[in-house]
Structure formats: structure tokens, C-alpha cells
Design a protein around this motif. Structure first.
Motif, PDB file in Angstrom:
ATOM      1  N   GLY A  12      48.149  58.933 -50.795  1.00  0.00           N
ATOM      2  CA  GLY A  12      46.611  59.118 -51.521  1.00  0.00           C
ATOM      3  C   GLY A  12      45.706  57.962 -50.770  1.00  0.00           C
ATOM      4  O   GLY A  12      44.505  57.984 -51.130  1.00  0.00           O
ATOM      5  N   LYS A  13      46.116  57.284 -50.002  1.00  0.00           N
ATOM      6  CA  LYS A  13      45.221  56.037 -49.305  1.00  0.00           C
ATOM      7  C   LYS A  13      43.979  56.684 -48.637  1.00  0.00           C
ATOM      8  O   LYS A  13      43.083  56.021 -48.776  1.00  0.00           O
ATOM      9  N   GLY A  14      44.237  57.666 -47.883  1.00  0.00           N
ATOM     10  CA  GLY A  14      43.095  58.572 -47.076  1.00  0.00           C
ATOM     11  C   GLY A  14      42.003  58.710 -48.017  1.00  0.00           C
ATOM     12  O   GLY A  14      40.607  58.271 -47.991  1.00  0.00           O
ATOM     13  N   THR A  15      42.351  59.420 -49.179  1.00  0.00           N
ATOM     14  CA  THR A  15      41.218  59.899 -50.095  1.00  0.00           C
ATOM     15  C   THR A  15      40.800  58.620 -50.962  1.00  0.00           C
ATOM     16  O   THR A  15      39.736  58.633 -51.088  1.00  0.00           O
ATOM     17  N   ILE A  16      41.499  57.739 -51.191  1.00  0.00           N
ATOM     18  CA  ILE A  16      40.923  56.542 -52.109  1.00  0.00           C
ATOM     19  C   ILE A  16      40.053  55.803 -50.965  1.00  0.00           C
ATOM     20  O   ILE A  16      38.990  55.368 -51.082  1.00  0.00           O
ATOM     21  N   ALA A  17      40.560  55.656 -49.745  1.00  0.00           N
ATOM     22  CA  ALA A  17      39.705  54.825 -48.866  1.00  0.00           C
ATOM     23  C   ALA A  17      38.316  55.576 -48.543  1.00  0.00           C
ATOM     24  O   ALA A  17      37.217  54.835 -48.490  1.00  0.00           O
ATOM     25  N   GLU A  18      38.412  56.810 -48.464  1.00  0.00           N
ATOM     26  CA  GLU A  18      37.081  57.631 -48.017  1.00  0.00           C
ATOM     27  C   GLU A  18      36.061  57.466 -49.120  1.00  0.00           C
ATOM     28  O   GLU A  18      35.168  57.224 -49.048  1.00  0.00           O
ATOM     29  N   ARG A  19      36.919  57.495 -50.423  1.00  0.00           N
ATOM     30  CA  ARG A  19      35.995  57.465 -51.667  1.00  0.00           C
ATOM     31  C   ARG A  19      35.392  56.287 -52.020  1.00  0.00           C
ATOM     32  O   ARG A  19      34.216  55.800 -52.344  1.00  0.00           O
ATOM     33  N   LEU A  20      36.144  55.215 -51.669  1.00  0.00           N
ATOM     34  CA  LEU A  20      35.887  53.819 -51.763  1.00  0.00           C
ATOM     35  C   LEU A  20      34.531  53.552 -50.851  1.00  0.00           C
ATOM     36  O   LEU A  20      33.491  52.719 -51.089  1.00  0.00           O
ATOM     37  N   ALA A  21      34.773  54.171 -49.671  1.00  0.00           N
ATOM     38  CA  ALA A  21      33.532  53.727 -48.630  1.00  0.00           C
ATOM     39  C   ALA A  21      32.277  54.469 -49.031  1.00  0.00           C
ATOM     40  O   ALA A  21      31.164  53.895 -48.954  1.00  0.00           O
ATOM     41  N   ALA A  22      32.313  55.606 -49.675  1.00  0.00           N
ATOM     42  CA  ALA A  22      31.368  56.397 -50.102  1.00  0.00           C
ATOM     43  C   ALA A  22      30.607  55.567 -51.508  1.00  0.00           C
ATOM     44  O   ALA A  22      29.445  55.340 -51.381  1.00  0.00           O
ATOM     45  N   HIS A  23      31.536  55.242 -52.411  1.00  0.00           N
ATOM     46  CA  HIS A  23      31.123  54.399 -53.407  1.00  0.00           C
ATOM     47  C   HIS A  23      30.455  53.065 -53.114  1.00  0.00           C
ATOM     48  O   HIS A  23      29.321  52.821 -53.717  1.00  0.00           O
ATOM     49  N   TYR A  24      30.914  52.163 -52.088  1.00  0.00           N
ATOM     50  CA  TYR A  24      30.152  51.227 -51.850  1.00  0.00           C
ATOM     51  C   TYR A  24      29.327  51.206 -50.419  1.00  0.00           C
ATOM     52  O   TYR A  24      28.918  50.497 -49.900  1.00  0.00           O
ATOM     53  N   ARG A  25      29.151  52.436 -50.146  1.00  0.00           N
ATOM     54  CA  ARG A  25      28.197  52.703 -48.890  1.00  0.00           C
ATOM     55  C   ARG A  25      28.636  51.836 -47.731  1.00  0.00           C
ATOM     56  O   ARG A  25      27.967  51.263 -46.964  1.00  0.00           O
ATOM     57  N   LEU A  26      29.854  51.862 -47.385  1.00  0.00           N
ATOM     58  CA  LEU A  26      30.452  51.262 -45.899  1.00  0.00           C
ATOM     59  C   LEU A  26      30.939  52.023 -45.215  1.00  0.00           C
ATOM     60  O   LEU A  26      31.397  53.423 -45.481  1.00  0.00           O
ATOM     61  N   PRO A  27      30.669  51.690 -43.870  1.00  0.00           N
ATOM     62  CA  PRO A  27      31.626  52.541 -42.974  1.00  0.00           C
ATOM     63  C   PRO A  27      33.018  52.524 -43.031  1.00  0.00           C
ATOM     64  O   PRO A  27      33.760  51.697 -43.503  1.00  0.00           O
ATOM     65  N   TYR A  28      33.587  53.786 -42.611  1.00  0.00           N
ATOM     66  CA  TYR A  28      34.907  54.161 -43.068  1.00  0.00           C
ATOM     67  C   TYR A  28      35.845  54.444 -41.707  1.00  0.00           C
ATOM     68  O   TYR A  28      35.300  55.350 -40.872  1.00  0.00           O
ATOM     69  N   LEU A  29      36.869  53.779 -41.437  1.00  0.00           N
ATOM     70  CA  LEU A  29      37.880  54.383 -40.251  1.00  0.00           C
ATOM     71  C   LEU A  29      39.037  54.446 -40.629  1.00  0.00           C
ATOM     72  O   LEU A  29      39.978  53.675 -41.481  1.00  0.00           O
ATOM     73  N   ASP A  30      39.647  55.744 -40.323  1.00  0.00           N
ATOM     74  CA  ASP A  30      41.060  56.179 -40.654  1.00  0.00           C
ATOM     75  C   ASP A  30      41.750  55.902 -39.532  1.00  0.00           C
ATOM     76  O   ASP A  30      41.673  56.738 -38.526  1.00  0.00           O
ATOM     77  N   THR A  31      42.502  54.925 -39.358  1.00  0.00           N
ATOM     78  CA  THR A  31      43.114  54.189 -38.443  1.00  0.00           C
ATOM     79  C   THR A  31      44.281  55.349 -37.876  1.00  0.00           C
ATOM     80  O   THR A  31      44.714  55.140 -36.636  1.00  0.00           O
ATOM     81  N   GLY A  32      44.881  55.953 -38.638  1.00  0.00           N
ATOM     82  CA  GLY A  32      45.949  56.904 -38.230  1.00  0.00           C
ATOM     83  C   GLY A  32      45.364  57.889 -37.260  1.00  0.00           C
ATOM     84  O   GLY A  32      46.144  58.308 -36.354  1.00  0.00           O
ATOM     85  N   LEU A  33      44.109  58.214 -37.189  1.00  0.00           N
ATOM     86  CA  LEU A  33      43.507  59.110 -36.320  1.00  0.00           C
ATOM     87  C   LEU A  33      43.655  58.685 -34.743  1.00  0.00           C
ATOM     88  O   LEU A  33      43.712  59.224 -33.821  1.00  0.00           O
ATOM     89  N   LEU A  34      43.689  57.063 -34.520  1.00  0.00           N
ATOM     90  CA  LEU A  34      43.640  56.688 -33.411  1.00  0.00           C
ATOM     91  C   LEU A  34      45.184  56.903 -32.728  1.00  0.00           C
ATOM     92  O   LEU A  34      45.298  57.418 -31.618  1.00  0.00           O
ATOM     93  N   TYR A  35      45.962  56.790 -33.671  1.00  0.00           N
ATOM     94  CA  TYR A  35      47.288  56.959 -32.911  1.00  0.00           C
ATOM     95  C   TYR A  35      47.653  58.544 -32.904  1.00  0.00           C
ATOM     96  O   TYR A  35      48.591  59.055 -31.900  1.00  0.00           O
ATOM     97  N   ARG A  36      47.115  59.273 -33.669  1.00  0.00           N
ATOM     98  CA  ARG A  36      47.133  60.922 -33.616  1.00  0.00           C
ATOM     99  C   ARG A  36      46.439  61.215 -32.174  1.00  0.00           C
ATOM    100  O   ARG A  36      47.195  62.026 -31.740  1.00  0.00           O
ATOM    101  N   ALA A  37      45.435  60.588 -32.143  1.00  0.00           N
ATOM    102  CA  ALA A  37      44.962  61.103 -30.725  1.00  0.00           C
ATOM    103  C   ALA A  37      45.547  60.786 -29.420  1.00  0.00           C
ATOM    104  O   ALA A  37      45.758  61.474 -28.709  1.00  0.00           O
ATOM    105  N   ILE A  38      46.239  59.563 -29.519  1.00  0.00           N
ATOM    106  CA  ILE A  38      46.806  59.076 -28.480  1.00  0.00           C
ATOM    107  C   ILE A  38      48.346  60.192 -28.255  1.00  0.00           C
ATOM    108  O   ILE A  38      48.557  60.587 -27.131  1.00  0.00           O
ATOM    109  N   GLY A  39      48.869  60.603 -29.469  1.00  0.00           N
ATOM    110  CA  GLY A  39      50.034  61.445 -29.291  1.00  0.00           C
ATOM    111  C   GLY A  39      49.671  62.649 -28.984  1.00  0.00           C
ATOM    112  O   GLY A  39      50.290  63.316 -28.176  1.00  0.00           O
ATOM    113  N   LYS A  40      48.391  63.263 -29.151  1.00  0.00           N
ATOM    114  CA  LYS A  40      47.968  64.593 -28.737  1.00  0.00           C
ATOM    115  C   LYS A  40      47.729  64.378 -27.339  1.00  0.00           C
ATOM    116  O   LYS A  40      47.957  65.474 -26.671  1.00  0.00           O
TER     117      LYS A  40
END
Ligand code: DC
Length: 210
Positions: A12-40
């Protein structure tokens, strides 16, 4: 304010992180996407994801601004990501991008496996989001079934255990709770309750710092 969220797959960390970013109006980076992009990219180029040097080369040349591809969120991309993520050259190539992202004037929310331990050890708040493998497998199975994909719970549970073992067992920046991270176990929490608990952690950490 820098908020570092780490934890295993499907906790649930992605959902929590995304919602925290919206709540505190902070930029959000899902770092898993970086590794996923390399794999792809490696799969598309017919490269072996277990080749550290080749993976490092792809990581160093990757255009990290194109992470919106929905295919990156799939199961296969996750599996490939976990494999390329064991290589130190890959992690080294991604370090600066992640640290620069965190260094924005207003701060940022980053989620991954090594944010609190390696990428942002100085983060203002660290939360380690976890849940039992069985609960995570159940959530993932239900999520995929709801999307019309027939998947077997036992199979997903095996995959989750394998991913945990690889992400925690590698030598380069393994999945680990930082000593000063707050533990948030979502096993018996609905997402709204888990999010509220995360906000409470952030608020307590801010009050302590003030
Ligand atoms: O969070 P995710 O499921 O998108 O991550 C996919 C894989 O990428 C994960 O199994 C391990 C790797 N990863 C990592 O090693 N370090 C991170 N900070 C984020 C992801």
C-alpha cells in the motif's frame, strides 16, 4: 519537507505516498518506475536483465522523464524491475536523479525500497509500510481479478515471496527499514485508515521538529 516511504510490493506504499503528496502539496516520485523502465527497455532490446554491465549502461542512458507508460505498472515489468534492481551500476546511475528530485525547494515524497536508508537518509519523515505476504497477495489477486485478469492467489503469493526475498536479499541497497523509520503495518487496515495513520506519523514528526 522530504517524506521517504519504503516497503515491500503491494503493502500500500504507493497509494499512501501519492495521497501524502497530494495532502501536503509536494512533488511525488514513484522510484519503482525507474527500475521498471530499465527492465522494459532491456526486454525490448533483447538484453539479459541479469547482466549487470548491460543493465548499468541502459540505466545511464535512460530518459527518466517518460515514466507515464501504463505498461510499466504491469506484473512483468515489476518482476523485471526487481531483477535489474539488484545491480549496483543500475542503482548508482539512478542515485543523482532521485536525490535531485528530493532536493526541490518545497521538498518531495519518494517511495521505493531504499529511500530512507540510501537515497534520502536525511529525510524529515520516514515510513516503512508493510503487511503480511498473505494480505498483500490477497489484495493483489483481488486487484487483478477486478481488472478482468484471472489470477491464482497461490501463484501471486509465491511471486510476492520471491520478490521480497530478492529485494531484501541483494547486497546493493536492499529493502530494509531504516532505524529511524516509523513502521506502518497495513495488514488489518483499510486504505483510508492507513493513510490517516501515515498523516498522524508525519504530523507527530513535524511537531517534534518544531
Ligand atoms: O515499487 P515497485 O513494485 O514498482 O518496484 C519494482 C521493483 O523495483 C522492486 O521489486 C525492486 C525495485 N525497486 C528498488 O530496488 N528500489 C526502489 N527504490 C524501488 C524499486
Amino acid at each position: 519537507m522530504i517524506i521517504a516511504i519504503d516497503g515491500p510490493a503491494a503493502a500500500g506504499k504507493g497509494t499512501i505516498a501519492e495521497r501524502l503528496a497530494a495532502h501536503y502539496r509536494l512533488p511525488y516520485l514513484d522510484t519503482g518506475l525507474l527500475y521498471r523502465a530499465i527492465g522494459k527497455v532491456m526486454a525490448e532490446q533483447g538484453l539479459d536483465p541479469d547482466d549487470a554491465v548491460g543493465a548499468g549502461r541502459v540505466a545511464a542512458a535512460l530518459d527518466l522523464t517518460h515514466l507515464a507508460d501504463p505498461q510499466l505498472r504491469g506484473r512483468e515489468a515489476g518482476e523485471l524491475a526487481s531483477r535489474v534492481a539488484v545491480h549496483k551500476p543500475v542503482r548508482d546511475a539512478l542515485l543523482k536523479f532521485q536525490r535531485d528530485f528530493a532536493a526541490q525547494p518545497e521538498g518531495a515524497v519518494l517511495d521505493g525500497r531504499d529511500i530512507g536508508t540510501t537515497i534520502c537518509p536525511q529525510a524529515d519523515v520516514k515510513i516503512f509500510v508493510t503487511a503480511s505476504p498473505e494480505v498483500r497477495a490477497r489484495r493483489r489477486t483481488d486487484e487483478l481479478n477486478a481488472k478482468g485478469r484471472a489470477v491464482d492467489y497461490e501463484r501471486i503469493l509465491v511471486e510476492i515471496r520471491e520478490r521480497d526475498a530478492r529485494d531484501s536479499g541483494r547486497t546493493a541497497a536492499p529493502l530494509r527499514k531504516a532505524a529511524d523509520a516509523h513502521l506502518l503495518d497495513t495488514s488489518d487496515k483499510a486504505i483510508e485508515t492507513a493513510f490517516r495513520a501515515a498523516v498522524d506519523i508525519v504530523e507527530r514528526a513535524r511537531a517534534e521538529r518544531a
